[in-house]
Design a protein around this motif. Structure first.
Motif: not given
Length: 316
Positions: A4, A7-8, A40, A53, A79, A87-88, A90, A102
């Motif tokens: 996570e 990803v960010s 997710n 995400l 986001v 985690n992000l 969206s 995603i």
């Protein structure tokens, strides 16, 4: 770094995205799961998940709070960081399109395919989309929600191209029946199994089979044990059937000459990771020497555990 966080970080610049995509080598713990049920992407192990995400409806994200954006497929996507998971999250007007976007982003970033899909609605469309988009087989499908349609259940049981695992955690429609042979499914989990029949049980070809809330009778279980002793369901290592009341002596009718009561407590771990404490039980042996323990624990746990357990063998 955890997935996570990577990803960010990948959204910070083209350089950071490129470095993560080309230089990351260590595998993550778990299989990548696309969940339409809770919107997710996660790397999931047997009992845990590591969300990387997620997707949420834009209507839950007021315009006044839309400060942070990332770019995905040329779109500016609002986001924020999940307050507890980190985690992000969206935000999309169409969450299904968002989930697909995603998924494309994360699988490209980590150069990985989707292993598991969890769905509650549009089940067939989501599963088929994942299967079409990748070269490696989809390993696992979980169906959640209140009630699945007959079309969805027939697709999952008969037509869905997964390599190892099916979980059905939704109710079947009234009067639903499956009259065909079960295909080869290593791990089969059916939470609400009131529709299951003895014929269904006899045609299952699995290693781990978990059946919740079934209406199977003592006589049905007796027939199945005789079927197993005669060589049926040869890959079976673990059967867990949720049955309200069991008379173990009726289950073993005609088999007591081949049954040894074992009172000592034994630990058992199935190939898929289920653990059970067999506080007692009857050991029965097949003609080839393979032994299984038959155990009932009130109120709803009937087990058949085939030895050796998973701690001494591999999933074949």
């Amino acid at each position: 770094m955890e997935p996570e966080a990577l990803v960010s970080l990948s959204f910070c610049s083209q350089k950071s995205h490129s470095v993560i995509k080309t230089q990351r080598r260590a595998p993550f713990n778990g299989r990548l799961c696309v969940s339409e049920y809770d919107s997710n992407l996660s790397f999931r192990t047997f009992r845990n998940r590591d969300c990387v995400l997620s997707v949420c409806d834009c209507s839950f994200f007021p315009n006044s709070e839309r400060i942070n954006y990332v770019i995905m497929k040329g779109q500016y996507v609002p986001v924020e960081v999940h307050r507890s998971n980190g985690n992000l999250v969206s935000y999309w007007y169409n969450t299904t399109d968002g989930l697909k976007t995603i998924t494309d982003y994360v699988t490209d970033l980590f150069n990985t395919d989707v292993s598991k899909v969890c769905v509650s609605k549009n089940a067939i469309n989501i599963i088929e989309w994942v299967i079409r988009r990748q070269k490696t087989p989809l390993e696992s499908v979980t169906v959640c929600g209140v009630t699945s349609s007959e079309e969805e259940l027939l697709y999952i049981l008969r037509d869905c191209k997964t390599s190892s695992q099916i979980e059905i955690r939704s109710y079947a429609p009234p009067n639903f029946r499956f009259s065909e042979k079960f295909r080869k499914i290593d791990f089969l989990y059916i939470l609400y199994g009131q529709w299951l029949t003895l014929d269904n049980l006899l045609t299952m070809d699995g290693i781990d089979i978990v059946l919740g809330y079934s209406n199977l009778s003592d006589s049905d279980l007796n027939v199945f044990l005789k079927h197993w002793l005669a060589g049926g369901c040869p890959r079976l290592k673990y059967l867990d059937a949720g049955i309200h009341s069991v008379n173990i002596l009726q289950v073993l009718a005609g088999l007591l000459h081949n049954a040894v009561f074992v009172q000592k407590s034994r630990n058992y771990t199935s190939p898929s990771g289920y653990t059970s404490i067999l506080s007692d039980g009857y050991d029965i042996q097949r003609s080839d020497g393979v032994t299984a323990t038959v155990h009932y624990h009130s109120p709803r746990t009937f087990l058949i555990a085939v030895w050796p357990n998973f701690s001494h063998c591999s999933l074949a």
